[in-house]
Design a protein around this motif. Structure first.
Motif, PDB file in Angstrom:
ATOM      1  N   UNK A  58       0.713  -1.064  -0.099  1.00 40.08           N
ATOM      2  CA  UNK A  58       0.099  -0.026  -0.119  1.00 40.08           C
ATOM      3  C   UNK A  58       0.988   1.132  -0.016  1.00 40.08           C
ATOM      4  N   UNK A  59       2.301   1.124   0.601  1.00 43.50           N
ATOM      5  CA  UNK A  59       3.049   2.329   0.608  1.00 43.50           C
ATOM      6  C   UNK A  59       3.129   2.765  -0.862  1.00 43.50           C
ATOM      7  N   UNK A  60       3.414   1.710  -1.816  1.00 45.47           N
ATOM      8  CA  UNK A  60       3.699   2.135  -3.212  1.00 45.47           C
ATOM      9  C   UNK A  60       2.724   3.123  -3.848  1.00 45.47           C
ATOM     10  N   UNK A  61       1.333   2.755  -3.297  1.00 52.65           N
ATOM     11  CA  UNK A  61       0.249   3.584  -3.770  1.00 52.65           C
ATOM     12  C   UNK A  61       0.446   5.268  -3.121  1.00 52.65           C
ATOM     13  N   UNK A  62       0.765   5.083  -1.863  1.00 49.66           N
ATOM     14  CA  UNK A  62       0.682   6.342  -1.013  1.00 49.66           C
ATOM     15  C   UNK A  62       1.758   7.223  -1.321  1.00 49.66           C
ATOM     16  N   UNK A  63       2.864   6.671  -1.986  1.00 48.67           N
ATOM     17  CA  UNK A  63       4.150   7.458  -1.967  1.00 48.67           C
ATOM     18  C   UNK A  63       4.359   7.663  -3.534  1.00 48.67           C
ATOM     19  N   UNK A  64       3.564   7.068  -4.390  1.00 50.85           N
ATOM     20  CA  UNK A  64       3.883   7.374  -5.723  1.00 50.85           C
ATOM     21  C   UNK A  64       3.348   8.854  -6.188  1.00 50.85           C
ATOM     22  N   UNK A 120       6.104  -4.885 -17.377  1.00 52.60           N
ATOM     23  CA  UNK A 120       5.423  -4.671 -16.337  1.00 52.60           C
ATOM     24  C   UNK A 120       6.327  -3.341 -15.533  1.00 52.60           C
ATOM     25  N   UNK A 121       5.886  -2.190 -15.040  1.00 47.54           N
ATOM     26  CA  UNK A 121       6.735  -1.176 -14.028  1.00 47.54           C
ATOM     27  C   UNK A 121       6.047  -1.575 -12.515  1.00 47.54           C
ATOM     28  N   UNK A 122       7.176  -2.022 -11.784  1.00 48.57           N
ATOM     29  CA  UNK A 122       6.812  -2.281 -10.582  1.00 48.57           C
ATOM     30  C   UNK A 122       7.214  -0.844  -9.608  1.00 48.57           C
ATOM     31  N   UNK A 123       6.113  -0.427  -8.889  1.00 48.81           N
ATOM     32  CA  UNK A 123       6.555   0.574  -8.009  1.00 48.81           C
ATOM     33  C   UNK A 123       6.842   0.033  -6.673  1.00 48.81           C
ATOM     34  N   UNK A 124       8.069   0.117  -6.532  1.00 49.08           N
ATOM     35  CA  UNK A 124       8.695  -0.903  -5.345  1.00 49.08           C
ATOM     36  C   UNK A 124       9.260  -0.066  -4.258  1.00 49.08           C
ATOM     37  N   UNK A 125       9.415  -0.514  -3.155  1.00 48.41           N
ATOM     38  CA  UNK A 125      10.361  -0.350  -2.087  1.00 48.41           C
ATOM     39  C   UNK A 125      11.763  -0.603  -2.430  1.00 48.41           C
ATOM     40  N   UNK A 147      12.013   2.388  -7.753  1.00 50.33           N
ATOM     41  CA  UNK A 147      12.022   2.437  -6.253  1.00 50.33           C
ATOM     42  C   UNK A 147      11.464   3.704  -5.734  1.00 50.33           C
ATOM     43  N   UNK A 148      10.280   3.498  -5.098  1.00 52.74           N
ATOM     44  CA  UNK A 148       9.294   4.746  -4.756  1.00 52.74           C
ATOM     45  C   UNK A 148       9.246   5.107  -3.270  1.00 52.74           C
ATOM     46  N   UNK A 149       9.977   4.307  -2.689  1.00 50.72           N
ATOM     47  CA  UNK A 149      10.138   4.568  -0.959  1.00 50.72           C
ATOM     48  C   UNK A 149      11.249   3.526  -0.383  1.00 50.72           C
TER      49      UNK A 149
END
Length: 240
Positions: A58-64, A120-125, A147-149
Motif C-alpha cells: 500500500x505504501x507504493x500507492x501512498x508515495x507514488x 510491467x512497471x514495479x512501483x517498489x520499495x 524505487x518509490x520508497x
C-alpha cells in the motif's frame, strides 16, 4: 487481564491497526519499528512501453507522485493483498487484480493475465521480495523496477522503550513484515524489556515473518495460512 497488543508497522498504518484493536477490546501499544520515506522516481520516459503496473505494498500507492499515478491508471494494476488493491482502486486504477501473500504469490497471477513479452512497471520499495524479477522473467514477463520508497529502521533508547511499554507484560505482538520481525526480536531480548515478553504471543503474517522470532524459544508463535492482516487479526481474536 488487559490484553495489550504491540503494533510495530509504520505510520499511518499503525494508527489504523490500533483503531481496529480497540474496536475488538484490545489495548494497543504503538511502537513503529520502521519509518516510510518517499523517494523521487525520476524521469521514466515514455510510459507507453509498459503494459501493466504492479504494486506490492500500500505504501507504493501512498508515495507514488500523483502525476505518475495519473499517467499510469489506465493500465491494469497487480497488487499484493486486499489493502493494496483497495488503495489502487481509490487512486484511480480501473482494473486491479489482487493476490494474497507476497510478490512470489503475485507472479503466477500476472502470468495468467498478461501475454508473454509484456513489460510491467514495479512501483517498489528499496527492500523487496527477492526473486520476483527472475520468477516473472521465467514466465516471459519483463519487470522494470522503480524505487518509490524505503523503510528506515526506528531505534528506541531505554527510556523510550520504558515509556512505550510501562511495567505490564505484553500479551500479544503483531508481526506483519520480515524486517519488523527482526527488529522486534532484538527489542524482545533487551535486558530492560525481556521480562515483559516472557509470555507474549507473537501473531505472524507468514512463516517467513515468524522465522526471526523463533529464537525466542519460550514464546508462542502463531501463524495463519492466509498471509493478510485480517487473518492475523482473526488469530488474535481466537486466543485468550
Amino acid at each position: 487481564m488487559t490484553r495489550r497488543v504491540l503494533v510495530t508497522r509504520p505510520q499511518p498504518g499503525a494508527d489504523e491497526t490500533a483503531q481496529r484493536l480497540v474496536e475488538h477490546g484490545f489495548a494497543p501499544i504503538l511502537l513503529p519499528l520502521t519509518r516510510i520515506v518517499a523517494l523521487a522516481p525520476g524521469d521514466l520516459g515514455d510510459l507507453s512501453r509498459f503494459d501493466a503496473v504492479t504494486l506490492t505494498s500500500v505504501n507504493a500507492v501512498r508515495h507514488t507522485p500523483p502525476e505518475l499515478i495519473a499517467a499510469l491508471r489506465t493500465k491494469p494494476a497487480f497488487a499484493v493483498g486486499d489493502i493494496s488493491a483497495k488503495a489502487a482502486r481509490a487512486a484511480g486504477f480501473a482494473t486491479v487484480h489482487a493476490a494474497a501473500g507476497t510478490a512470489a504469490d503475485l507472479a503466477p497471477l500476472m502470468a495468467s493475465k498478461l501475454a508473454p513479452g509484456s513489460r510491467v512497471l514495479h512501483l517498489a520499495a528499496v527492500e523487496r521480495t527477492a526473486g520476483f524479477i527472475e520468477d516473472l522473467a521465467a514466465r516471459g514477463i519483463v519487470l522494470e523496477v522503480i524505487e518509490i520508497y524505503r523503510a528506515d529502521r526506528l531505534d528506541y533508547a531505554g527510556e523510550a522503550l520504558k515509556a512505550a511499554f510501562g511495567d505490564e507484560p505484553v500479551w500479544g505482538a503483531m508481526s506483519l513484515s520480515e524486517r519488523a520481525a527482526i527488529f522486534l526480536a532484538d527489542i524482545a531480548q533487551k535486558p530492560e524489556t525481556a521480562p515483559l515478553f516472557e509470555t507474549t504471543r507473537f501473531f505472524c503474517i507468514s512463516q517467513k515473518v515468524a522465522r526471526p522470532l523463533r529464537k525466542l524459544a519460550s514464546q508462542v508463535l502463531v501463524v495463519d495460512d492466509t498471509p493478510t492482516e485480517d487473518a492475523v487479526m482473526r488469530l488474535l481474536l481466537s486466543h485468550d
